[in-house]
Design an enzyme around this catalytic site. Structure first.
Site, PDB file in Angstrom:
ATOM      1  CG  HIS A   1      51.387  42.466  35.116  1.00 23.99           C
ATOM      2  ND1 HIS A   1      50.960  41.197  35.458  1.00 23.99           N
ATOM      3  CD2 HIS A   1      50.244  43.158  34.893  1.00 23.99           C
ATOM      4  CE1 HIS A   1      49.641  41.146  35.426  1.00 23.99           C
ATOM      5  NE2 HIS A   1      49.188  42.327  35.084  1.00 23.99           N
TER       6      HIS A   1
ATOM      7  CD  GLU B   1      46.615  38.666  37.928  1.00 26.04           C
ATOM      8  OE1 GLU B   1      47.076  37.775  38.666  1.00 26.04           O
ATOM      9  OE2 GLU B   1      47.167  39.065  36.885  1.00 26.04           O
TER      10      GLU B   1
ATOM     11  CG  HIS C   1      46.611  44.370  39.098  1.00 22.80           C
ATOM     12  ND1 HIS C   1      47.871  44.868  38.816  1.00 22.80           N
ATOM     13  CD2 HIS C   1      46.217  43.719  37.976  1.00 22.80           C
ATOM     14  CE1 HIS C   1      48.210  44.511  37.594  1.00 22.80           C
ATOM     15  NE2 HIS C   1      47.216  43.822  37.050  1.00 22.80           N
TER      16      HIS C   1
ATOM     17  CG  HIS D   1      47.811  46.962  33.427  1.00 20.36           C
ATOM     18  ND1 HIS D   1      47.476  46.188  32.316  1.00 20.36           N
ATOM     19  CD2 HIS D   1      47.836  46.092  34.474  1.00 20.36           C
ATOM     20  CE1 HIS D   1      47.317  44.923  32.679  1.00 20.36           C
ATOM     21  NE2 HIS D   1      47.516  44.840  33.991  1.00 20.36           N
TER      22      HIS D   1
HETATM   23  P1  13P Z   1      41.056  40.311  34.631  1.00 23.53           P
HETATM   24  O1  13P Z   1      40.148  40.961  33.593  1.00 23.53           O
HETATM   25  O2  13P Z   1      40.936  38.816  34.613  1.00 23.53           O
HETATM   26  O3  13P Z   1      40.861  40.918  35.983  1.00 23.53           O
HETATM   27  O4  13P Z   1      42.573  40.582  34.179  1.00 23.53           O
HETATM   28  C1  13P Z   1      43.106  41.860  34.119  1.00 23.53           C
HETATM   29  C2  13P Z   1      44.517  41.928  34.527  1.00 23.53           C
HETATM   30  O5  13P Z   1      45.040  43.029  34.656  1.00 23.53           O
HETATM   31  C3  13P Z   1      45.283  40.691  34.797  1.00 23.53           C
HETATM   32  O6  13P Z   1      46.509  40.958  35.415  1.00 23.53           O
HETATM   33 ZN    ZN Z   2      47.220  43.062  35.109  1.00 28.67          ZN
END
Ligand code: 13P
Ligand code: ZN
Length: 269
Positions: free
Chosen positions: A215, A120, A143, A145
């Protein structure tokens, strides 16, 4: 290749990143390699540092003029947060963007050419460009999840900013107090794409915390602990909603009068 030794302020940032990465894993926000961050550490490095071929140099994916000469700590793509917590140096990179914007130098961390910044990275770069253009006192884009917020973003009704914010504000009084501008909703775009970066920057104009539809969640903040706290409060609120719903009850929510009282007491518009 040469690498620098971290001064105590940079080491503090790395320690804080490791702590927060561990919290995200423990919270269940970070399956496999989920999530990423960048922390702008430009002010913690000597302004007159000479950058040349002694450091590993890598081409930049995009040019962001405000970022020339700036330094960031970024998660390595594919790295698991639980491993960032245990071995930060292996799973982080400290990079400085070249003044000609063609590439970045790796000053510390990773495992040579195999370690690349998060997938990202384009979103992170465009967000830091926006932060610098607007002279905002923010260093961090995070960012992750968090499951209850992502679940909400799977329900069409809650993709409307006024509806999701009303829900999150009325489930937990701290939401309005800590995040008065509420959550912004960025429409679904492919992970890692420039399109995702663009909808994120557009949403950032009004919000510090952004839901990436179906996401994850993202936040900009003064440091990574603050970004974590913003998302944690929003996630708690979403979780309370689902706990009530899954036990068969419709949550009452904070009333309009109670919200007005909060606005008055904490001087929120
Ligand atoms: P990366 O391991 O490339 O940071 O990806 C994780 C992710 O959450 C992508 O949205
Ligand atoms: Zn992600």
């Amino acid at each position: 290749m040469l690498e620098i030794s971290l001064n105590s302020k940079l080491q503090d940032v790395v320690n804080e990143i490791a702590d927060v990465s561990g919290y995200m894993w423990e919270r269940g926000w970070a399956e496999r390699n989920a999530g990423n961050f960048t922390v702008d550490v430009t002010t913690l490095l000597p302004a007159d540092m000479k950058l040349g071929n002694q450091f590993l140099s890598v081409a930049m994916p995009i040019s962001q003029p405000e970022l020339a000469g700036r330094s960031f700590i970024v998660k390595v793509t594919g790295a698991a947060m639980r491993n960032v917590a245990k071995q930060p140096k292996k799973h982080l990179l400290l990079i400085t963007i070249a003044h000609d914007l063609k590439g970045y130098h790796v000053l510390w961390g990773g495992e040579g050419t195999a370690s690349k910044p998060t997938s990202e990275f384009i979103s992170h770069l465009k967000i830091h460009q926006y932060i610098r253009q607007n002279d905002m006192p923010l260093t961090t884009f995070l960012h992750t999840h968090p499951p209850y917020l992502i679940a909400l973003s799977q329900i069409e009704k809650y993709l409307h900013e006024n509806i999701i914010n009303h829900l999150l504000i009325t489930m937990h009084p701290e939401v309005k107090i800590v995040i008065p501008d509420g959550v912004g909703v960025a429409p679904y775009r492919c992970p890692g794409s420039e399109e995702l970066a663009d909808v994120t920057v557009a949403t950032l104009k009004k919000h510090h915390v952004i839901l990436w539809e179906k996401h994850g969640c993202a936040a900009v903040a003064a440091d990574i602990a603050e970004a974590f706290d913003y998302i944690d409060i929003m996630e708690k609120s979403a979780k309370l909603f689902f706990i009530c719903k899954s036990s068969g009850y419709l949550p009452q929510g904070i009333s309009d009068e109670q919200l007005d009282e909060i606005r008055g007491k904490f001087q929120i518009k």
